[in-house]
Design a protein around this motif. Structure first.
Motif, short mmCIF file in Angstrom:
data_model
loop_
_atom_site.label_atom_id
_atom_site.label_comp_id
_atom_site.label_asym_id
_atom_site.label_seq_id
_atom_site.Cartn_x
_atom_site.Cartn_y
_atom_site.Cartn_z
N LYS A 29 0.73 -1.34 -0.05
CA LYS A 29 -0.09 -0.09 0.03
C LYS A 29 1.01 1.18 0.10
O LYS A 29 0.52 2.17 -0.95
CB LYS A 29 -0.88 -0.15 1.35
N ALA A 30 1.85 1.27 0.82
CA ALA A 30 2.62 2.55 0.99
C ALA A 30 3.39 2.57 -0.57
O ALA A 30 3.67 3.72 -0.94
CB ALA A 30 3.86 2.40 2.10
N ALA A 31 3.89 1.56 -1.02
CA ALA A 31 4.52 1.60 -2.19
C ALA A 31 3.79 2.18 -3.47
O ALA A 31 4.16 2.90 -4.39
CB ALA A 31 5.13 0.39 -2.62
N ALA A 59 10.49 0.97 7.23
CA ALA A 59 11.87 1.03 7.32
C ALA A 59 12.69 1.61 6.64
O ALA A 59 13.88 1.75 6.48
CB ALA A 59 12.15 -0.52 7.95
N MET A 60 12.34 1.47 5.19
CA MET A 60 12.98 1.87 3.98
C MET A 60 12.07 1.95 2.81
O MET A 60 10.86 1.71 2.78
CB MET A 60 14.04 0.91 3.62
N GLU A 61 12.49 3.13 1.97
CA GLU A 61 11.58 3.54 0.68
C GLU A 61 12.48 3.98 -0.19
O GLU A 61 13.56 4.50 0.00
CB GLU A 61 10.62 4.50 1.49
N GLY A 71 10.04 -0.92 2.58
CA GLY A 71 10.28 -2.20 3.57
C GLY A 71 9.85 -1.90 4.79
O GLY A 71 9.82 -0.81 5.21
N ILE A 72 9.10 -2.94 5.51
CA ILE A 72 8.60 -3.04 6.67
C ILE A 72 9.25 -4.04 7.70
O ILE A 72 9.41 -5.19 7.15
CB ILE A 72 7.11 -3.12 6.80
N ILE A 73 9.67 -3.71 8.69
CA ILE A 73 10.34 -4.72 9.98
C ILE A 73 9.15 -5.55 10.44
O ILE A 73 8.33 -4.85 11.06
CB ILE A 73 11.10 -4.23 10.64
N ALA A 86 12.79 -9.50 10.61
CA ALA A 86 12.99 -9.64 9.34
C ALA A 86 12.36 -8.43 8.53
O ALA A 86 11.15 -8.12 8.98
CB ALA A 86 12.40 -10.73 8.71
N MET A 87 12.91 -7.87 7.57
CA MET A 87 12.06 -6.69 6.62
C MET A 87 11.51 -7.66 5.62
O MET A 87 12.11 -8.41 4.92
CB MET A 87 13.44 -5.88 5.95
#
Length: 368
Positions: A29-31, A59-61, A71-73, A86-87
């Motif tokens: 969804k975020a991407a 965690a990253m974009e 990325g989500i942890i 884990a990511m």
């Protein structure tokens, strides 16, 4: 396979967590939001199947011309989950007109190579509910912006290939990484459901690949012995663990021609008593019952009384062996009878193998 869990005390509830499927949905969804609008929502909120609306920090974009990655942890709460920390990454790209939503396995996400699982052979090991959750997100966002939902979603887990070695994926024919799982999106700490679900999938795979003989064992020592006794392939070995009942109930409805149950003496004593959950926290060896079984074998009165106050089943076994009393054989037969009763008439040839701590064969009961 597990991690240390906080000792929160009896008065504090264990913290629930989020499945890999929920994390992948949030990342998707975020991407996609960033790909459409140029902005990453942080945190990003999703709706789970039962209506909960958790929010996940990013965690990253990364945003490119025709793709976005988030990325989500994974936070598994207080569950001893191998994927905790884990990511989970989702890369989203717009695809060709009319392609619909396509899922791909990126680095660290497995690919299905054997039939019998909910996902067809050759596809990314992303289970049906996570696929549906991600599809819902894509369709809603695209509809809100007047776009066609022609999107390719690639899920990756950078550490997934290493993590998969601590899971049942290799045995199930899921190669290259972990699976993206979850039916509710929520991880319930110490739930038995996930383990039993894996046993069921193991049976499904064995049946779909034509296995006529499967085995469920209580641990790695008994599994090694049983596998060697029958020269069984790894795909025929079910990770029964303590869940004899969960395995037998499913086999009752989904039979396999020949089933072997292997385990240590104490575990199989509990099965022989009629327990179908063999975990030490949920069933115990009844030493009065064990003393009664020794009486059946004509043990002397002194030994019978010593058994009633024994500390361990292993101690009783050693004393019985010294007296040439075949207690392991007797327990194997009783365990067989209890397991056979649980199968409720299913056309399954069942045998029991009792294995010592050093991997030695203690007893084997196979009727007929």
């Amino acid at each position: 396979m597990t991690r240390d869990v906080p000792q929160s005390g009896k008065n504090l509830p264990l913290k629930r967590g989020w499945t890999t499927g929920a994390c992948a949905t949030a990342a998707t969804k975020a991407a996609l939001t960033a790909l459409i609008s140029g902005q990453f929502p942080d945190p990003v909120q999703i709706t789970l199947p039962k209506g909960q609306e958790p929010a996940f920090p990013l965690a990253m974009e990364a945003l490119g011309d025709n793709s976005a990655i988030v990325g989500i942890i994974k936070d598994a709460g207080d569950d001893p989950d191998v994927t905790h920390g884990a990511m989970i990454r989702a890369e989203v790209q717009f695809g060709e007109t009319g392609q619909g939503i396509i899922f791909k396995a990126g680095k660290g996400v497995g690919t299905v190579t054997k039939p019998g699982l909910p996902i067809e052979v050759g596809n990314a090991a992303i289970n049906p509910v996570p696929r549906q959750l991600m599809s819902n997100v894509v369709e809603e966002l695209c509809k809100a912006h007047g776009l066609k939902p022609d999107v390719t979603i690639t899920i990756s887990v950078p550490t997934g290939e290493q993590l998969a070695k601590k899971t049942w994926n290799p045995r199930l024919g899921i190669l290259g990484g972990i699976s993206i799982l979850g039916t509710t999106g929520i991880v319930v700490p110490f739930s038995c459901a996930a383990w039993i679900h894996s046993i069921h999938r193991g049976i499904d795979v064995a049946r779909a690949t034509g296995q006529t003989h499967v085995a469920g064992c209580t641990g790695s020592t008994s599994e090694k012995k049983v596998r060697g006794l029958y020269d069984l392939p790894e795909s025929a070995m079910l990770d029964m663990g303590d869940f004899a009942g969960g395995m037998l109930k499913y086999l009752r409805r989904n039979p396999v021609e020949h089933v072997t149950i292997g385990g240590g003496f104490a575990k199989l004593c509990k099965l022989a008593q009629g327990h179908m959950d063999l975990h030490s926290g949920r069933s115990q060896v009844d030493f009065d019952w064990l003393a009664e079984q020794l009486a059946v074998l004509n043990a002397d009165d002194e030994f019978i009384e010593v058994t009633r106050t024994a500390n361990t089943a292993l101690a009783v076994l050693r004393m019985a062996n010294e007296k040439s009393l075949p207690i392991a054989d007797h327990v194997a037969k009783l365990a067989h009878d209890q397991a056979k009763n649980m199968l409720k008439g299913a056309d399954i040839h069942l045998d029991i193998v009792v294995v010592g701590r050093g991997g030695e064969l203690l007893a084997r009961y196979e009727p007929g």
